[in-house]
Design a protein around this motif. Structure first.
Motif, PDB file in Angstrom:
ATOM      1  N   GLY A   1       0.819  -1.224   0.000  1.00  0.00           N
ATOM      2  CA  GLY A   1       0.000   0.000   0.000  1.00  0.00           C
ATOM      3  C   GLY A   1       0.847   1.266   0.000  1.00  0.00           C
ATOM      4  N   ARG A   2       2.132   1.151   0.289  1.00  0.00           N
ATOM      5  CA  ARG A   2       2.986   2.334   0.388  1.00  0.00           C
ATOM      6  C   ARG A   2       3.400   2.874  -0.984  1.00  0.00           C
ATOM      7  NH1 ARG A   2       7.432   4.302  -0.639  1.00  0.00           N
ATOM      8  NH2 ARG A   2       7.815   2.436  -1.885  1.00  0.00           N
ATOM      9  N   TYR A   3       3.430   4.166  -1.103  1.00  0.00           N
ATOM     10  CA  TYR A   3       4.010   4.814  -2.293  1.00  0.00           C
ATOM     11  C   TYR A   3       4.499   6.182  -1.848  1.00  0.00           C
ATOM     12  CZ  TYR A   3      -0.785   6.580  -2.239  1.00  0.00           C
ATOM     13  OH  TYR A   3      -1.990   7.114  -1.833  1.00  0.00           O
ATOM     14  N   SER A   4       5.406   6.746  -2.628  1.00  0.00           N
ATOM     15  CA  SER A   4       5.929   8.065  -2.280  1.00  0.00           C
ATOM     16  C   SER A   4       4.848   9.109  -2.493  1.00  0.00           C
ATOM     17  CB  SER A   4       7.152   8.396  -3.143  1.00  0.00           C
ATOM     18  OG  SER A   4       8.205   7.526  -2.839  1.00  0.00           O
ATOM     19  N   VAL A   5       4.719   9.997  -1.517  1.00  0.00           N
ATOM     20  CA  VAL A   5       3.700  11.051  -1.589  1.00  0.00           C
ATOM     21  C   VAL A   5       4.391  12.401  -1.803  1.00  0.00           C
ATOM     22  CG1 VAL A   5       2.079  12.326  -0.107  1.00  0.00           C
ATOM     23  CG2 VAL A   5       1.839   9.853  -0.428  1.00  0.00           C
ATOM     24  N   ARG A   6       3.880  13.149  -2.790  1.00  0.00           N
ATOM     25  CA  ARG A   6       4.510  14.424  -3.155  1.00  0.00           C
ATOM     26  C   ARG A   6       3.482  15.551  -3.182  1.00  0.00           C
ATOM     27  NH1 ARG A   6       6.634  10.377  -6.424  1.00  0.00           N
ATOM     28  NH2 ARG A   6       8.884  10.000  -6.234  1.00  0.00           N
ATOM     29  N   GLY A   7       2.611  15.527  -2.187  1.00  0.00           N
ATOM     30  CA  GLY A   7       1.613  16.578  -2.021  1.00  0.00           C
ATOM     31  C   GLY A   7       0.939  16.328  -0.674  1.00  0.00           C
TER      32      GLY A   7
ATOM     33  N   ARG B   1       9.869  21.446  -6.668  1.00  0.00           N
ATOM     34  CA  ARG B   1       8.948  21.102  -5.566  1.00  0.00           C
ATOM     35  C   ARG B   1       9.659  20.279  -4.495  1.00  0.00           C
ATOM     36  NH1 ARG B   1       4.779  17.911  -6.304  1.00  0.00           N
ATOM     37  NH2 ARG B   1       3.603  18.892  -4.641  1.00  0.00           N
ATOM     38  N   ASN B   2      10.748  19.599  -4.886  1.00  0.00           N
ATOM     39  CA  ASN B   2      11.541  18.870  -3.889  1.00  0.00           C
ATOM     40  C   ASN B   2      11.959  19.791  -2.743  1.00  0.00           C
ATOM     41  OD1 ASN B   2      12.559  15.956  -4.445  1.00  0.00           O
ATOM     42  ND2 ASN B   2      12.608  16.928  -6.480  1.00  0.00           N
ATOM     43  N   TYR B   3      12.330  21.049  -3.135  1.00  0.00           N
ATOM     44  CA  TYR B   3      12.892  21.965  -2.141  1.00  0.00           C
ATOM     45  C   TYR B   3      11.815  22.696  -1.368  1.00  0.00           C
ATOM     46  CZ  TYR B   3      16.904  20.333  -4.519  1.00  0.00           C
ATOM     47  OH  TYR B   3      17.848  19.467  -5.038  1.00  0.00           O
TER      48      TYR B   3
ATOM     49  N   CYS C   1       8.001  11.143   1.463  1.00  0.00           N
ATOM     50  CA  CYS C   1       8.832  10.944   0.270  1.00  0.00           C
ATOM     51  C   CYS C   1      10.287  11.097   0.691  1.00  0.00           C
ATOM     52  CB  CYS C   1       8.497  11.961  -0.827  1.00  0.00           C
ATOM     53  SG  CYS C   1       9.402  11.607  -2.372  1.00  0.00           S
ATOM     54  N   ILE C   2      11.052  10.035   0.507  1.00  0.00           N
ATOM     55  CA  ILE C   2      12.500  10.106   0.754  1.00  0.00           C
ATOM     56  C   ILE C   2      13.082  10.903  -0.408  1.00  0.00           C
ATOM     57  CG2 ILE C   2      14.630   8.740   0.888  1.00  0.00           C
ATOM     58  CD1 ILE C   2      12.842   6.395   1.938  1.00  0.00           C
ATOM     59  N   GLN C   3      14.028  11.819  -0.137  1.00  0.00           N
ATOM     60  CA  GLN C   3      14.522  12.686  -1.204  1.00  0.00           C
ATOM     61  C   GLN C   3      16.050  12.800  -1.202  1.00  0.00           C
ATOM     62  OE1 GLN C   3      11.298  15.481   0.305  1.00  0.00           O
ATOM     63  NE2 GLN C   3      12.050  16.507  -1.535  1.00  0.00           N
ATOM     64  N   GLY C   4      16.654  12.158  -2.196  1.00  0.00           N
ATOM     65  CA  GLY C   4      18.084  12.353  -2.401  1.00  0.00           C
ATOM     66  C   GLY C   4      18.366  13.809  -2.746  1.00  0.00           C
ATOM     67  N   ALA C   5      17.401  14.472  -3.376  1.00  0.00           N
ATOM     68  CA  ALA C   5      17.567  15.876  -3.785  1.00  0.00           C
ATOM     69  C   ALA C   5      17.900  16.770  -2.586  1.00  0.00           C
ATOM     70  CB  ALA C   5      16.298  16.377  -4.471  1.00  0.00           C
ATOM     71  N   LEU C   6      17.506  16.347  -1.402  1.00  0.00           N
ATOM     72  CA  LEU C   6      17.732  17.200  -0.219  1.00  0.00           C
ATOM     73  C   LEU C   6      19.163  17.102   0.313  1.00  0.00           C
ATOM     74  CD1 LEU C   6      14.298  17.000   1.633  1.00  0.00           C
ATOM     75  CD2 LEU C   6      15.116  18.658  -0.062  1.00  0.00           C
TER      76      LEU C   6
ATOM     77  N   ARG D   1       2.269   5.996  -9.694  1.00  0.00           N
ATOM     78  CA  ARG D   1       2.565   4.644  -9.200  1.00  0.00           C
ATOM     79  C   ARG D   1       3.713   4.089 -10.022  1.00  0.00           C
ATOM     80  NH1 ARG D   1      -0.141   6.621  -6.156  1.00  0.00           N
ATOM     81  NH2 ARG D   1      -2.039   5.903  -5.118  1.00  0.00           N
ATOM     82  N   THR D   2       4.606   3.386  -9.355  1.00  0.00           N
ATOM     83  CA  THR D   2       5.751   2.799 -10.040  1.00  0.00           C
ATOM     84  C   THR D   2       5.629   1.281 -10.024  1.00  0.00           C
ATOM     85  OG1 THR D   2       6.925   2.878  -7.943  1.00  0.00           O
ATOM     86  CG2 THR D   2       7.333   4.687  -9.481  1.00  0.00           C
ATOM     87  N   VAL D   3       6.342   0.640 -10.932  1.00  0.00           N
ATOM     88  CA  VAL D   3       6.302  -0.830 -10.966  1.00  0.00           C
ATOM     89  C   VAL D   3       7.687  -1.359 -10.604  1.00  0.00           C
ATOM     90  CG1 VAL D   3       4.452  -0.994 -12.665  1.00  0.00           C
ATOM     91  CG2 VAL D   3       6.825  -0.814 -13.445  1.00  0.00           C
ATOM     92  N   ARG D   4       7.784  -2.645 -10.373  1.00  0.00           N
ATOM     93  CA  ARG D   4       9.070  -3.254 -10.056  1.00  0.00           C
ATOM     94  C   ARG D   4       9.442  -4.268 -11.135  1.00  0.00           C
ATOM     95  NH1 ARG D   4       8.432   0.548  -7.329  1.00  0.00           N
ATOM     96  NH2 ARG D   4       8.710   0.731  -5.065  1.00  0.00           N
ATOM     97  N   ALA D   5      10.748  -4.483 -11.269  1.00  0.00           N
ATOM     98  CA  ALA D   5      11.264  -5.434 -12.256  1.00  0.00           C
ATOM     99  C   ALA D   5      10.802  -6.845 -11.919  1.00  0.00           C
ATOM    100  CB  ALA D   5      12.791  -5.370 -12.251  1.00  0.00           C
TER     101      ALA D   5
HETATM  102  C1  LIG Z   1      17.287   7.048  -1.553  1.00  0.00           C
HETATM  103  C2  LIG Z   1      16.071   7.609  -2.268  1.00  0.00           C
HETATM  104  C3  LIG Z   1      16.133   8.872  -2.834  1.00  0.00           C
HETATM  105  C4  LIG Z   1      15.002   9.410  -3.472  1.00  0.00           C
HETATM  106  N1  LIG Z   1      15.061  10.698  -3.941  1.00  0.00           N
HETATM  107  C5  LIG Z   1      13.948  11.276  -4.450  1.00  0.00           C
HETATM  108  C6  LIG Z   1      13.951  12.658  -4.781  1.00  0.00           C
HETATM  109  O1  LIG Z   1      14.946  13.353  -4.648  1.00  0.00           O
HETATM  110  N2  LIG Z   1      12.791  13.193  -5.250  1.00  0.00           N
HETATM  111  C7  LIG Z   1      11.653  12.440  -5.400  1.00  0.00           C
HETATM  112  O2  LIG Z   1      10.633  12.993  -5.831  1.00  0.00           O
HETATM  113  N3  LIG Z   1      11.619  11.126  -5.077  1.00  0.00           N
HETATM  114  C8  LIG Z   1      12.730  10.528  -4.584  1.00  0.00           C
HETATM  115  N4  LIG Z   1      12.701   9.223  -4.183  1.00  0.00           N
HETATM  116  C9  LIG Z   1      11.464   8.429  -4.326  1.00  0.00           C
HETATM  117  C10 LIG Z   1      11.608   7.419  -5.473  1.00  0.00           C
HETATM  118  O3  LIG Z   1      11.470   8.081  -6.704  1.00  0.00           O
HETATM  119  C11 LIG Z   1      10.547   6.318  -5.286  1.00  0.00           C
HETATM  120  O4  LIG Z   1      10.760   5.641  -4.083  1.00  0.00           O
HETATM  121  C12 LIG Z   1      10.568   5.312  -6.427  1.00  0.00           C
HETATM  122  O5  LIG Z   1      10.262   5.919  -7.652  1.00  0.00           O
HETATM  123  C13 LIG Z   1       9.568   4.176  -6.170  1.00  0.00           C
HETATM  124  O6  LIG Z   1       8.273   4.697  -6.054  1.00  0.00           O
HETATM  125  P1  LIG Z   1       7.398   4.509  -4.740  1.00  0.00           P
HETATM  126  O7  LIG Z   1       8.189   5.023  -3.561  1.00  0.00           O
HETATM  127  O8  LIG Z   1       6.161   5.307  -4.984  1.00  0.00           O
HETATM  128  O9  LIG Z   1       7.127   3.032  -4.574  1.00  0.00           O
HETATM  129  C14 LIG Z   1      13.811   8.650  -3.569  1.00  0.00           C
HETATM  130  C15 LIG Z   1      13.756   7.375  -2.982  1.00  0.00           C
HETATM  131  C16 LIG Z   1      14.867   6.865  -2.340  1.00  0.00           C
HETATM  132  C17 LIG Z   1      14.770   5.501  -1.694  1.00  0.00           C
END
Ligand SMILES: Cc1cc2nc3c(=O)[nH]c(=O)nc-3n(C[C@H](O)[C@H](O)[C@H](O)COP(=O)(O)O)c2cc1C
Length: 229
Positions: free
Chosen positions: A16-22, A124-126, A170-175, A215-219
């Motif tokens: 059920g988990r996915y990255s949220v950007r809002g 939007r990351n920032y 949302c985990i963000q490497g951009a930060l 939504r993203t998919v996996r290999a």
């Molecule tokens: C280490 C790491 C860094 C990430 N950096 C970013 C980021 O800078 N910006 C962003 O929008 N999403 C970032 N993400 C989210 C990924 O894009 C996301 O986890 C991936 O596409 C899979 O999608 P899901 O989390 O919805 O399952 C990051 C995720 C991880 C684990």
């Protein structure tokens, strides 16, 4: 195969988990915030060294910092990460990165050639995607890849604990790209002994935000796992 209630709960969290950007503006109660970070302390680490350091910024201060950080990045502040951020994606990794970007831009209605739209989406990351909380995640500067493994496990633990409480993130490497601005906000010295590895924006999902339809998919399993007997 029968599934135990514990497995059922875990699978529901994972699937059920996915990255949220809002996010909505609603902040997380202090007790819950502490409980989340307390539970994440259960993450395992090499020799139990627990090398993670989280700096959590909440509420109005978080939004103020988001505004100033996003403005600084938009006006060309120099990026000086604490470590080598070269991604070096190639072949299938590059393809997955492209697919991921298209999934996000597609859900936001941004066309492939729309550089301005993509730039705005990146910015939007920032702004922490409008989140009322952000945690910057760091470890000692002298530590390398072995210790970064521990921090990665911590992040996933934190991520799932949040999810179990209905808190999205949302985990963000951009930060990791503007650590000096983060240190300034946190009141840490420029030569602080910690390196900032990434950030995680979090709060309650704004379900009406288009980015959250991503939504993203996996290999296929065989692409990532080889079984030997
Ligand atoms: C280490 C790491 C860094 C990430 N950096 C970013 C980021 O800078 N910006 C962003 O929008 N999403 C970032 N993400 C989210 C990924 O894009 C996301 O986890 C991936 O596409 C899979 O999608 P899901 O989390 O919805 O399952 C990051 C995720 C991880 C684990």
């Amino acid at each position: 195969m029968s599934i135990t209630p514990q497995q059922s709960d875990l699978f529901a969290l994972l699937e059920g988990r996915y990255s949220v950007r809002g996010f909505t503006g609603q902040t997380i109660e202090k007790d819950l915030l502490e409980e989340i970070f307390q539970k994440a302390q259960q993450a395992p680490s090499n020799c139990n060294t627990q090398p993670w350091q989280a700096y959590v910024i909440s509420g109005e201060r978080c939004r103020r910092f988001a505004k100033s950080l996003a403005e600084a990045v938009a006006s060309g502040a120099p990026s000086k990460p604490d470590f080598d951020v070269t991604l070096g994606f190639f072949e299938e990794y590059r393809q997955r990165q492209v697919d991921c970007a298209y999934a996000l831009y597609g859900s936001m209605g941004i066309e492939r050639g729309d550089k301005v739209g993509r730039g705005a989406a990146m910015l939007r990351n920032y702004d922490f995607f409008g989140a009322p909380h952000v945690a910057f995640i760091a470890m000692p500067k002298s530590f390398g890849i072995v210790n970064a493994l521990d921090v990665g496990i911590y992040l996933q633990t934190l991520n799932l604990v949040m999810e179990s409480h209905g808190v999205s993130s949302c985990i963000q490497g951009a930060l990791a790209y503007y650590p000096d601005l983060v240190r300034k906000e946190l009141g840490l010295p420029e030569d602080d002994s910690m390196q900032i590895l990434c950030g995680i924006s979090f709060g309650y999902e704004d379900t009406s935000h288009a980015a959250n339809n991503t939504r993203t998919v996996r290999a296929e399993l065989a692409e990532n796992v080889a079984f030997y007997e």
